[in-house]
Write a protein that holds these residues in place. Structure first.
Motif, short mmCIF file in Angstrom:
data_model
loop_
_atom_site.label_atom_id
_atom_site.label_comp_id
_atom_site.label_asym_id
_atom_site.label_seq_id
_atom_site.Cartn_x
_atom_site.Cartn_y
_atom_site.Cartn_z
N LYS A 40 66.16 70.97 -95.25
CA LYS A 40 65.94 70.99 -93.81
C LYS A 40 67.26 70.80 -93.05
O LYS A 40 68.16 70.14 -93.53
N SER A 44 66.96 70.27 -86.90
CA SER A 44 65.52 70.43 -86.82
C SER A 44 64.83 69.08 -86.97
O SER A 44 63.80 68.82 -86.35
N SER A 47 64.94 67.21 -83.82
CA SER A 47 63.97 67.76 -82.86
C SER A 47 62.54 67.44 -83.25
O SER A 47 61.61 67.78 -82.52
N GLN A 49 60.98 68.74 -85.84
CA GLN A 49 60.33 69.92 -86.39
C GLN A 49 60.13 69.75 -87.89
O GLN A 49 60.80 68.95 -88.53
N SER A 52 61.88 73.55 -90.98
CA SER A 52 62.86 74.47 -90.42
C SER A 52 64.08 74.46 -91.32
O SER A 52 64.69 73.42 -91.54
#
Length: 313
Positions: A40, A44, A47, A49, A52
């Motif tokens: 990852k 990301s 954020s 997420q 990602s």
């Protein structure tokens, strides 16, 4: 008010939350494996997420030559092949290393912490992680160090030398700044102009700050920087700034422009702090949106690694 409450059971290893040591910053080198391809992306995870993947390096076109046995058939240049009547292959070279330039703010407002560590210490931890990640990916790392009264420029340097030079200089200057009396802070504009001079075109610029010295007039310089580089903002904040505190006494505080006494036992005081913080954060996020600059935020109230990983759990 510049202090950090002692919570040794939560502090990262070698960290006291106030001063910096090389040992506490060097430990982030072993953490980079979490964010190397094909894992990852660090960004990301900041954020919040999931799944990602980090983008790999690009490939630049180099030349076309006659096809040779063993060449990848997917690289055949069909236009040249059709024109010459003989198979030709496109050759590519890996994209060159990219300069990563950090703007590290450890001015007076950053040398504050109400729970776990000073904002400037958390900033240094994040800077260490980014610098080792850049080094591991063979990028050059440089920085502008801003104490609020002094600017130090470190030109982009590759391999471990770049990260070690950055962390050593940051540790020394940060600890020296803790011993100095409050002086008039220079505007953020001075540091941004230093970035303009230091950064080669195509740099990845990451600004770590609480942005209390930001002025709307700085948008022009940021826009110029954004035109030729990638920019990212990492906003370092303390929970007390959001009104989230168990402290119920009266304290003298300053925003570098004025001084006032605040009664933290009053709910109205804590609400006003929260609203002021949210207004400032919204303004900062609007600025980032207008210039297509990614915005991330990190609290000084939690260890960095558990905080980043926790965003995806």
């Amino acid at each position: 008010m510049q202090y950090a409450s002692s919570h040794p059971e939560k502090l990262p290893e070698h960290t006291d939350g106030v001063t910096l040591t090389l040992n506490e910053l060097l430990q982030y080198k072993s953490q980079t494996v979490r964010w190397l391809p094909p894992g990852k992306s660090l960004w990301s995870q900041l954020s919040g997420q999931h799944h990602s993947r980090q983008k790999g390096r690009g490939m630049n076109f180099s030349e076309v030559r006659k096809y040779q046995p063993g060449d990848d058939i997917r690289s055949i240049d069909w236009r040249v092949t059709a024109r010459t009547g003989k198979p030709h292959t496109k050759l590519f070279t890996e994209e060159r290393e990219r300069p990563v330039i950090l703007y590290l703010d450890f001015s007076a407002s950053m040398r504050f912490g109400s729970v776990l560590m000073l904002k400037s210490v958390q900033m240094a931890h994040m800077a260490s992680l980014i610098s080792w990640l850049a080094t591991t990916q063979n990028d050059r790392i440089g920085a502008v160090l801003d104490s609020g009264t002094q600017l130090t420029e470190l030109r982009p340097t590759s391999r471990n030398k770049g990260s070690l030079q950055l962390l050593h200089t940051l540790t020394e200057q940060h600890n020296d700044a803790l011993q100095t009396s409050q002086e008039e802070q220079q505007p953020l504009e001075a540091g941004l102009k230093a970035l303009q001079k230091l950064c080669p075109k195509g740099s990845d610029i990451i600004i770590l700050s609480d942005f209390t010295r930001y002025s709307p007039d700085d948008k022009t310089i940021l826009s110029q920087l954004r035109r030729h580089n990638q920019l990212q903002f990492i906003h370092i904040y303390d929970p007390l700034e959001t009104g989230n505190t168990r402290y119920r006494g009266t304290e003298k505080v300053t925003n570098n422009n004025s001084v006032r006494w605040l009664n933290f036992s009053a709910l109205s005081t804590r609400k006003q702090l929260e609203q002021a913080f949210l207004r400032g954060q919204n303004d900062l996020q609007s600025l980032c949106a207008s210039l297509a600059i990614p915005y991330y935020s990190i609290s000084s109230a939690q260890p960095l690694i558990s905080q980043i990983v926790g965003k995806t759990e």
